[in-house]
Design a protein around this motif. Structure first.
Motif, PDB file in Angstrom:
ATOM      1  N   ASN A 135       0.805  -1.217   0.000  1.00  0.00           N
ATOM      2  CA  ASN A 135       0.000   0.000   0.000  1.00  0.00           C
ATOM      3  C   ASN A 135       0.841   1.271   0.000  1.00  0.00           C
ATOM      4  N   PHE A 136       2.103   1.103  -0.372  1.00  0.00           N
ATOM      5  CA  PHE A 136       2.934   2.288  -0.545  1.00  0.00           C
ATOM      6  C   PHE A 136       2.483   3.042  -1.790  1.00  0.00           C
ATOM      7  N   ASN A 137       2.437   4.354  -1.692  1.00  0.00           N
ATOM      8  CA  ASN A 137       2.141   5.189  -2.848  1.00  0.00           C
ATOM      9  C   ASN A 137       3.417   5.793  -3.416  1.00  0.00           C
ATOM     10  N   ARG A 138       4.296   6.205  -2.533  1.00  0.00           N
ATOM     11  CA  ARG A 138       5.484   6.931  -2.964  1.00  0.00           C
ATOM     12  C   ARG A 138       6.583   6.711  -1.931  1.00  0.00           C
ATOM     13  N   MET A 139       7.825   6.732  -2.395  1.00  0.00           N
ATOM     14  CA  MET A 139       8.961   6.731  -1.475  1.00  0.00           C
ATOM     15  C   MET A 139       9.846   7.912  -1.813  1.00  0.00           C
ATOM     16  N   GLY A 140      10.499   8.427  -0.791  1.00  0.00           N
ATOM     17  CA  GLY A 140      11.300   9.617  -1.009  1.00  0.00           C
ATOM     18  C   GLY A 140      12.556   9.649  -0.171  1.00  0.00           C
ATOM     19  N   TRP A 141      13.430  10.556  -0.549  1.00  0.00           N
ATOM     20  CA  TRP A 141      14.645  10.837   0.209  1.00  0.00           C
ATOM     21  C   TRP A 141      14.581  12.289   0.695  1.00  0.00           C
ATOM     22  N   MET A 157      24.000   9.547  -5.998  1.00  0.00           N
ATOM     23  CA  MET A 157      24.402  10.936  -5.834  1.00  0.00           C
ATOM     24  C   MET A 157      25.748  11.142  -6.508  1.00  0.00           C
ATOM     25  N   ASP A 158      25.752  11.950  -7.530  1.00  0.00           N
ATOM     26  CA  ASP A 158      26.968  12.242  -8.289  1.00  0.00           C
ATOM     27  C   ASP A 158      27.333  13.718  -8.159  1.00  0.00           C
ATOM     28  N   THR A 159      28.553  14.020  -8.493  1.00  0.00           N
ATOM     29  CA  THR A 159      29.046  15.401  -8.438  1.00  0.00           C
ATOM     30  C   THR A 159      28.674  16.044  -7.104  1.00  0.00           C
ATOM     31  N   LEU A 160      29.000  15.352  -6.045  1.00  0.00           N
ATOM     32  CA  LEU A 160      28.651  15.831  -4.717  1.00  0.00           C
ATOM     33  C   LEU A 160      29.386  17.108  -4.374  1.00  0.00           C
ATOM     34  N   LYS A 161      28.691  17.950  -3.607  1.00  0.00           N
ATOM     35  CA  LYS A 161      29.224  19.244  -3.186  1.00  0.00           C
ATOM     36  C   LYS A 161      29.239  19.289  -1.658  1.00  0.00           C
ATOM     37  N   PRO A 162      30.084  20.133  -1.080  1.00  0.00           N
ATOM     38  CA  PRO A 162      30.089  20.256   0.388  1.00  0.00           C
ATOM     39  C   PRO A 162      28.708  20.604   0.958  1.00  0.00           C
ATOM     40  N   GLU A 163      27.932  21.349   0.221  1.00  0.00           N
ATOM     41  CA  GLU A 163      26.592  21.715   0.704  1.00  0.00           C
ATOM     42  C   GLU A 163      25.610  20.547   0.690  1.00  0.00           C
ATOM     43  N   ASP A 164      26.009  19.414   0.147  1.00  0.00           N
ATOM     44  CA  ASP A 164      25.179  18.210   0.223  1.00  0.00           C
ATOM     45  C   ASP A 164      25.357  17.487   1.561  1.00  0.00           C
ATOM     46  N   THR A 165      26.293  17.941   2.368  1.00  0.00           N
ATOM     47  CA  THR A 165      26.522  17.330   3.670  1.00  0.00           C
ATOM     48  C   THR A 165      25.270  17.441   4.525  1.00  0.00           C
ATOM     49  N   ALA A 166      24.780  16.307   4.996  1.00  0.00           N
ATOM     50  CA  ALA A 166      23.541  16.280   5.774  1.00  0.00           C
ATOM     51  C   ALA A 166      23.275  14.849   6.243  1.00  0.00           C
ATOM     52  N   LEU A 167      22.285  14.733   7.086  1.00  0.00           N
ATOM     53  CA  LEU A 167      21.744  13.423   7.458  1.00  0.00           C
ATOM     54  C   LEU A 167      20.616  13.125   6.471  1.00  0.00           C
ATOM     55  N   TYR A 168      20.729  11.998   5.799  1.00  0.00           N
ATOM     56  CA  TYR A 168      19.766  11.635   4.764  1.00  0.00           C
ATOM     57  C   TYR A 168      18.801  10.580   5.287  1.00  0.00           C
ATOM     58  N   TYR A 169      17.523  10.818   5.050  1.00  0.00           N
ATOM     59  CA  TYR A 169      16.470   9.914   5.498  1.00  0.00           C
ATOM     60  C   TYR A 169      15.662   9.428   4.289  1.00  0.00           C
ATOM     61  N   CYS A 170      15.210   8.195   4.371  1.00  0.00           N
ATOM     62  CA  CYS A 170      14.218   7.739   3.403  1.00  0.00           C
ATOM     63  C   CYS A 170      12.861   7.690   4.107  1.00  0.00           C
ATOM     64  N   ALA A 171      11.808   7.784   3.320  1.00  0.00           N
ATOM     65  CA  ALA A 171      10.460   7.802   3.868  1.00  0.00           C
ATOM     66  C   ALA A 171       9.508   7.166   2.872  1.00  0.00           C
ATOM     67  N   TYR A 174       6.163   6.623   7.134  1.00  0.00           N
ATOM     68  CA  TYR A 174       7.239   5.816   7.704  1.00  0.00           C
ATOM     69  C   TYR A 174       8.588   6.446   7.368  1.00  0.00           C
ATOM     70  N   TRP A 175       9.514   6.350   8.335  1.00  0.00           N
ATOM     71  CA  TRP A 175      10.826   6.965   8.176  1.00  0.00           C
ATOM     72  C   TRP A 175      11.927   5.969   8.508  1.00  0.00           C
ATOM     73  N   GLY A 176      13.010   6.067   7.761  1.00  0.00           N
ATOM     74  CA  GLY A 176      14.213   5.327   8.091  1.00  0.00           C
ATOM     75  C   GLY A 176      15.004   6.069   9.161  1.00  0.00           C
ATOM     76  N   GLN A 177      16.087   5.482   9.598  1.00  0.00           N
ATOM     77  CA  GLN A 177      16.844   6.008  10.727  1.00  0.00           C
ATOM     78  C   GLN A 177      17.841   7.088  10.346  1.00  0.00           C
ATOM     79  N   GLY A 178      18.066   7.313   9.072  1.00  0.00           N
ATOM     80  CA  GLY A 178      19.014   8.341   8.667  1.00  0.00           C
ATOM     81  C   GLY A 178      20.403   7.785   8.461  1.00  0.00           C
TER      82      GLY A 178
END
Length: 119
Positions: free
Chosen positions: A29-35, A83-97, A108-112
């Motif tokens: 019953n998932f409709n969408r997943m995201g980052w 993720m390609d051509t990464l930049k310093p401003e991409d530094t973050a905690l990434y979560y999926c949902a 629903y959320w992942g742990q990061g």
């Protein structure tokens, strides 16, 4: 339902990383997943999303468009973020949902997983 994110790490600017998010439990019953990502002192923002079934329509935030690619493997209940051509401003905690059908919020959320891009 549980979401398990992995793949973060330390990379130099210009480098690449691939994040994975595996869902367990009822995904039919998932409709969408995201980052999403959240940098220190900033809000958590969606950066990419994909329909879980059907046409696999995608969404990208302007900040990552052309550099990041979201994809999925329904058989493995997994969504990826290349993720390609990464930049310093991409530094973050990434979560999926994951968002359920007929819902407008993310349910629903992942742990990061931490992504750090050095200059």
């Amino acid at each position: 339902v549980q979401l398990q994110a992995s793949g973060g790490g330390l990379v130099q600017a210009g480098g690449s990383l691939r994040l994975s998010c595996r869902a367990s439990g009822r995904t039919y019953n998932f409709n969408r997943m995201g980052w999403f990502r959240q940098a220190p002192g900033k809000e958590r923002d969606v950066i990419a999303a994909i329909d879980w079934s059907g046409d696999s329509n995608t969404y990208y935030a302007d900040s990552v468009k052309g550099r990041f690619t979201i994809s999925k493997d329904n058989a493995k209940n997994t969504v990826y973020l290349q993720m390609d051509t990464l930049k310093p401003e991409d530094t973050a905690l990434y979560y999926c949902a994951a968002r359920l059908i007929t819902r407008s919020s993310w349910d629903y959320w992942g742990q990061g997983t931490q992504v750090t891009v050095s200059s």
